[in-house]
Design an enzyme around this catalytic site. Structure first.
Site, PDB file in Angstrom:
ATOM      1  N   CYS A 309       0.842  -1.098   0.035  1.00 47.36           N
ATOM      2  CA  CYS A 309      -0.101   0.039   0.080  1.00 47.36           C
ATOM      3  C   CYS A 309       0.967   1.157  -0.126  1.00 47.36           C
ATOM      4  O   CYS A 309       0.953   1.964   0.819  1.00 47.36           O
ATOM      5  CB  CYS A 309      -0.933  -0.242   1.354  1.00 47.36           C
ATOM      6  SG  CYS A 309      -1.814  -1.594   1.258  1.00 47.36           S
ATOM      7  N   TYR A 338      22.040  -6.893  -4.121  1.00 53.07           N
ATOM      8  CA  TYR A 338      20.890  -5.819  -3.340  1.00 53.07           C
ATOM      9  C   TYR A 338      19.553  -6.077  -3.524  1.00 53.07           C
ATOM     10  O   TYR A 338      18.744  -5.277  -3.866  1.00 53.07           O
ATOM     11  CB  TYR A 338      21.390  -4.568  -3.887  1.00 53.07           C
ATOM     12  CG  TYR A 338      22.841  -4.147  -3.461  1.00 53.07           C
ATOM     13  CD1 TYR A 338      23.398  -4.012  -2.088  1.00 53.07           C
ATOM     14  CD2 TYR A 338      23.723  -4.085  -4.403  1.00 53.07           C
ATOM     15  CE1 TYR A 338      24.858  -3.754  -2.010  1.00 53.07           C
ATOM     16  CE2 TYR A 338      25.217  -3.881  -4.638  1.00 53.07           C
ATOM     17  CZ  TYR A 338      25.682  -3.479  -3.328  1.00 53.07           C
ATOM     18  OH  TYR A 338      27.068  -3.339  -3.032  1.00 53.07           O
TER      19      TYR A 338
HETATM   20  C1  LIG Z   1      29.235  -1.574  -1.143  1.00 50.06           C
HETATM   21  C2  LIG Z   1      30.788  -1.326  -1.385  1.00 50.06           C
HETATM   22  C3  LIG Z   1      31.508  -2.124  -2.309  1.00 50.06           C
HETATM   23  C4  LIG Z   1      30.734  -3.018  -3.219  1.00 50.06           C
HETATM   24  O1  LIG Z   1      30.231  -2.303  -4.317  1.00 50.06           O
HETATM   25  P1  LIG Z   1      29.637  -2.912  -5.585  1.00 50.06           P
HETATM   26  O2  LIG Z   1      28.976  -1.645  -5.897  1.00 50.06           O
HETATM   27  O3  LIG Z   1      28.347  -3.941  -4.940  1.00 50.06           O
HETATM   28  O4  LIG Z   1      30.641  -3.407  -6.278  1.00 50.06           O
HETATM   29  C5  LIG Z   1      32.874  -2.113  -2.075  1.00 50.06           C
HETATM   30  N1  LIG Z   1      33.578  -1.379  -1.230  1.00 50.06           N
HETATM   31  C6  LIG Z   1      32.619  -0.575  -0.324  1.00 50.06           C
HETATM   32  C7  LIG Z   1      33.659  -0.089   0.629  1.00 50.06           C
HETATM   33  C8  LIG Z   1      31.505  -0.575  -0.211  1.00 50.06           C
HETATM   34  O5  LIG Z   1      31.064   0.087   0.512  1.00 50.06           O
END
Ligand SMILES: *Cc1c(COP(=O)(O)O)cnc(C)c1O
Length: 379
Positions: A309, A338
């Site tokens: 909703c 994700y």
């Molecule tokens: C989220 C993150 C990643 C991975 O990012 P992706 O876009 O999923 O490859 C790598 N290093 C740090 C510090 C992050 O916060």
């Protein structure tokens, strides 16, 4: 889609929907592409992209380490037997519990602000995260290396923080940079690595350069790798990388069933998954490729909406589909990163089941939650 349509259909029938389906072959292939591009760089998987234990165990067995950003992620790493040099502890606001868990596991810390030097456990191995102050080609919420972002220390501060770490008896391994997620333009990485190498005169040689992750699925991996290697060589350092999304996104798809249709001036197909199972469209305006698992002669454009909703609970707009009917299945691709990781129990929705497909072997790797699971901590 490498998993045949009838196998997806059978999985949805057996396990119900919404259902996350992971393809082991695609996970292995993504890791092989990373290793092909980055050679002998040490790979730390950013666990936040998808923390499913089965996927973690598979990556651990393949020699991949883990970048952890919470006590919970550190507990997962420990649970599957990862320790020591295989774990990075990152985050802009680490808790006492996270410092303690990192110390107990012998992990390497990524220092995000100068004040952390005095908070680290004694004689820690540490990298300093640098904010290169760049505007990058991604959604604002996915950019982490812009001036004014909450991440890292400034280019100006970085050499001083390395010195402070050494003075405090820590092992200052080197520098870390991560400019955001889903970045398509390899030039953004070139610019970031360039700003780091400009620090070479002030830092002297380093042991490690951690080039982070953030690679878009269609990014030029070999180009990014070449630039990262140059930067590491400038410091005489070994190269580390931290892919999250790149390793798992294509390995996952979300199966959802059509509940019905509705015409309000727009054509809506209502499905049994929404923002609670796949938040990225609502959070980042992410566009996932959608494949219908049925055929029909005529096609028109449909908006695909979930059951919440909330008017923002729309998974995709203007998707050409054959005429949908209740019970038909849709597959949202590139949903391994994700997706399940950001699923929530908002509306007392049970988080979906997850299955892993390896050849013709299907394994339930997370059972569907029950309403009792969702309220268990309240009793
Ligand atoms: C989220 C993150 C990643 C991975 O990012 P992706 O876009 O999923 O490859 C790598 N290093 C740090 C510090 C992050 O916060």
């Amino acid at each position: 889609m490498s998993i045949p349509r009838d196998a997806l259909q059978a999985a949805a029938d057996a396990h119900g929907t919404p259902l996350y389906v992971y393809d082991a072959a695609e996970l292995d292939a993504a890791l092989a592409r990373v290793r092909d591009a980055f050679g002998d760089a040490r790979v730390y998987y950013a666990m936040k992209a998808n923390p499913n234990l089965t996927l973690l165990r598979r990556l651990h067995a393949a020699g991949v380490g883990f970048e952890c950003v919470s006590a919970g992620e550190l507990a997962r790493a420990e649970h599957i037997g990862a320790a020591g040099a295989n774990i990075l502890v990152n985050g802009p606001a680490k808790s006492e519990a996270e410092y303690a868990a990192g110390a107990r596991l012998g992990a390497t810390f990524i220092v995000d602000r100068a004040e952390e030097v005095s908070l680290l456990p004694p004689a820690s191995r540490a990298l300093v995260r640098v904010n290169p102050a760049l505007a990058v080609s991604t959604h604002d919420h996915l950019a982490t290396g812009a001036a004014g972002s909450k991440f890292g220390v400034t280019l100006e501060q970085a050499p001083r923080v390395l010195d402070a770490l050494r003075a405090a008896g820590h092992d200052a391994l080197g520098l870390h940079v991560h400019i955001g997620s889903a970045i398509r333009d390899a030039g953004d990485f070139t610019a970031a690595f360039g700003r780091l190498t400009d620090l070479r005169e002030r830092t002297g040689p380093l042991t490690v350069l951690d080039a982070g992750g953030g690679w878009g699925l269609d990014a030029d991996l070999h180009g990014i790798a070449r630039e990262a290697r140059h930067a590491a060589q400038a410091f005489g350092a070994e190269l580390w990388v931290e892919p999250g999304r790149y390793l798992v996104a294509r390995a996952g798809q979300l199966l959802t069933r059509v509940v019905g249709t509705k015409h309000t001036g727009r054509n809506f197909v209502l499905v049994d998954a929404g923002m609670t199972e796949l938040l990225r469209p609502m959070l980042y305006g992410a566009v996932h490729p959608v494949a219908p698992l049925w055929s029909a002669p005529d096609q028109q454009a449909w908006d695909i909406a979930g059951p919440a909703c909330e008017s923002g609970d729309v998974l995709a707009r203007d998707v050409p589909l054959p005429t949908p009917e209740r019970g038909h299945l849709l597959a949202f691709a590139e949903a391994g990163a994700y997706g399940a990781a950001m699923s929530s129990t908002y509306l007392t929705r049970s988080r979906p089941a997850e299955v892993l497909c390896e050849g013709d072997q299907w394994t339930l790797v997370r059972r569907r939650e029950t309403p009792q699971d969702v309220w268990a901590a309240e009793e």
